[in-house]
Write a protein that holds these residues in place. Sequence first.
Motif, PDB file in Angstrom:
ATOM      1  N   UNK A  33       0.682  -1.092   0.108  1.00  7.42           N
ATOM      2  CA  UNK A  33      -0.024   0.293   0.091  1.00  7.42           C
ATOM      3  C   UNK A  33       0.849   1.398  -0.005  1.00  7.42           C
ATOM      4  N   UNK A  34       1.912   1.268  -0.662  1.00  9.81           N
ATOM      5  CA  UNK A  34       3.144   2.136  -0.568  1.00  9.81           C
ATOM      6  C   UNK A  34       2.650   3.668  -0.980  1.00  9.81           C
ATOM      7  N   UNK A  35       2.839   4.564  -0.586  1.00  9.81           N
ATOM      8  CA  UNK A  35       2.701   5.926  -1.300  1.00  9.81           C
ATOM      9  C   UNK A  35       4.013   6.795  -1.079  1.00  9.81           C
ATOM     10  N   UNK A  36       4.112   7.270  -2.494  1.00  7.70           N
ATOM     11  CA  UNK A  36       5.504   7.998  -2.647  1.00  7.70           C
ATOM     12  C   UNK A  36       5.222   9.690  -2.670  1.00  7.70           C
ATOM     13  N   UNK A  37       6.117  10.301  -1.901  1.00 11.49           N
ATOM     14  CA  UNK A  37       6.123  11.604  -1.892  1.00 11.49           C
ATOM     15  C   UNK A  37       6.782  12.314  -3.210  1.00 11.49           C
ATOM     16  N   UNK A  38       6.080  13.355  -3.864  1.00 13.46           N
ATOM     17  CA  UNK A  38       6.769  14.032  -4.990  1.00 13.46           C
ATOM     18  C   UNK A  38       6.775  15.494  -4.426  1.00 13.46           C
ATOM     19  N   UNK A  39       7.698  16.211  -4.746  1.00  8.81           N
ATOM     20  CA  UNK A  39       7.788  17.539  -4.139  1.00  8.81           C
ATOM     21  C   UNK A  39       7.758  18.530  -5.393  1.00  8.81           C
ATOM     22  N   UNK A  40       7.014  19.574  -5.515  1.00 12.64           N
ATOM     23  CA  UNK A  40       6.834  20.608  -6.525  1.00 12.64           C
ATOM     24  C   UNK A  40       7.841  21.570  -6.317  1.00 12.64           C
ATOM     25  N   UNK A  41       8.803  21.504  -7.474  1.00 14.21           N
ATOM     26  CA  UNK A  41       9.697  22.696  -7.252  1.00 14.21           C
ATOM     27  C   UNK A  41       9.317  24.057  -7.493  1.00 14.21           C
ATOM     28  N   UNK A  42       9.873  24.847  -6.691  1.00 15.45           N
ATOM     29  CA  UNK A  42       9.635  26.307  -6.483  1.00 15.45           C
ATOM     30  C   UNK A  42       9.908  27.337  -7.726  1.00 15.45           C
ATOM     31  N   UNK A  43       9.376  28.264  -7.781  1.00 19.77           N
ATOM     32  CA  UNK A  43       9.835  29.348  -8.899  1.00 19.77           C
ATOM     33  C   UNK A  43      11.343  29.904  -8.671  1.00 19.77           C
ATOM     34  N   UNK A  44      11.841  29.578  -7.556  1.00 22.77           N
ATOM     35  CA  UNK A  44      13.107  30.158  -7.455  1.00 22.77           C
ATOM     36  C   UNK A  44      14.145  29.275  -7.908  1.00 22.77           C
ATOM     37  N   UNK A  45      13.942  27.988  -8.377  1.00 25.79           N
ATOM     38  CA  UNK A  45      15.026  27.001  -8.852  1.00 25.79           C
ATOM     39  C   UNK A  45      15.297  27.355 -10.361  1.00 25.79           C
ATOM     40  N   UNK A  46      16.516  26.879 -10.611  1.00 26.54           N
ATOM     41  CA  UNK A  46      16.815  27.223 -12.036  1.00 26.54           C
ATOM     42  C   UNK A  46      16.234  26.362 -12.996  1.00 26.54           C
ATOM     43  N   UNK A  47      15.827  25.153 -12.820  1.00 30.16           N
ATOM     44  CA  UNK A  47      15.348  24.408 -13.771  1.00 30.16           C
ATOM     45  C   UNK A  47      14.006  23.755 -13.207  1.00 30.16           C
ATOM     46  N   UNK A  48      13.366  23.298 -14.249  1.00 32.51           N
ATOM     47  CA  UNK A  48      11.881  22.482 -13.995  1.00 32.51           C
ATOM     48  C   UNK A  48      11.003  23.262 -12.889  1.00 32.51           C
ATOM     49  N   UNK A  49      10.979  24.363 -12.868  1.00 32.91           N
ATOM     50  CA  UNK A  49       9.935  25.050 -12.076  1.00 32.91           C
ATOM     51  C   UNK A  49       8.618  24.554 -11.945  1.00 32.91           C
TER      52      UNK A  49
END
Length: 527
Positions: A33-49
């Motif tokens: 029943x695994x769940x994986x956390x994904x983090x939404x990159x902010x507008x302050x990072x240089x790539x893949x905002x």
Amino acid sequence: MSSSDATKSKDGLKKRSVAGSFLFKFPHGDERKAQAALFKRSGKVSTYQHKFAPISGSVEKYDVTPLATALREINEETGLTPSSIELFRVGKPYSFVDESIGREWTINPFGFRLKEKSEGGRGEEGITIDWEHEGFEWFNPLDVNGSDEFGGVPKLVNSLRRVWPEYDLGQRAAEVLTSGLQQLRDDHESGARQLGDLAISTLRNLIVEMDSDVIDDDWWANIRMAAWHICQARESMGAAIISATVKALDRIENIITQDVPPQEKIRMIVDALENQLIQHKSTTDRIRDAFVDYLRQHVIQSMGSKEIISILTLSSSSTISACLLQAADRLGVSIDLRILESRPLYEGVTLASKLLVVETNSIDLNVTLYTDASSALAADGIDIVVLGADRISTLGDVSNKIGSLPAILCQRHVAPNAKVVVLSETEKIARPDLIKDHLVEENSSAELVRTWKGIVKGADLIEKISSGGEHDGVRGKKVRVRNLYFEWIPAIFVHAYVTDEGLLSVENITERSNWIGKETDRFFKQL
């Protein structure tokens, strides 16, 4: 994500090696029943905002390994420390090019389990994101996809499937693999051979449950990726697991190239793996016979009129118990068996109990139990030290139960003429690596501390502090309780390696180790 380690390739692309860590939680401890956390990159990072991603960071020059990078980035980006997480999957690294930003990425994927408060962790409440992210969400790993609507970074699914190969197997086969990997990781009672059997059984069962209407390159890649994770499940027992798995893959490969219908191939594969399991069961018989022959030729002949063989051993091993009983039955001498108790799980006591329940008039076996601290007393006057092996290095060094090396060092002082004999399946010979490259398995300190309760004042407090907790009045105090299971015995201390293929020399061991290394690379290097 810093760029200090970025270099340029000949085609002008910036090359970057990163660690990408997926954080998992398992409701009620059920990995299915695994769940994986994904983090939404902010507008302050240089790539893949504003894209979903694992916890990512560049492998810097000062990072000893990509794993060190992963732990550092997790702490920087979530505030979690090693006491709050547990490494449970190591993915196969891979590379890809993103021409839109002029980068060539090498991804080192990892999977970490988030520890609950009851385990000394901080739970989900302990996650504090930094400026690089604007939030995070939990997902069923199978729901993650590469669509624009989902909004993940490039190759998100490829990174995920490398720590969660269940993604490509179908539900029933995925559940088989998840359960098998969990058993391999959590079983601290079975020996290496039994775990090798579990590895083969897991591979067989997931193949049965897979959709195998078409057996093509993708099917074969999925099998090998699942096998890769089976091989990574228990590093300390990895030699036996890898050997068994590689042999299984060799059998499977020979079958899938045949010109027969897919379902016939599956039937043939299952039969081949069943046969491998049957052959596994006879290895103890062959080791037992080789051990009796060794005693006749190298111990009894030098005893003269002495009618008692004194043997020192420790830990619990079905191979050792079978060998000792057969020696007592066949050699016609009395055996004075001395067993160290083997804390904290008292496997030596378990071995003694197994031997004492055997009722036969033909066996003259006298057992004495000693505390681990009295190795020198136990070794005084012995003829032979008998050890098992959980791993044998390419140079003949042996990894075995903690306490083995002190026992041998004591033997060399008080009984210098005694022989040191290692009983082992050849499958425990590891691929070429230095001892320092083999992971030291460290286990829960609670196994040690709980033996002190009711005896040592403050044992409950020691357990709480050592697991990362705090207690009023003792904040700032540091207590570390280490519970290591295995240690290395250098080859120079070993007189004989008794195996299912007879007596092996260090040269024989090196040859087998090189073969395992070549086969492992053949099946896994191009994944």
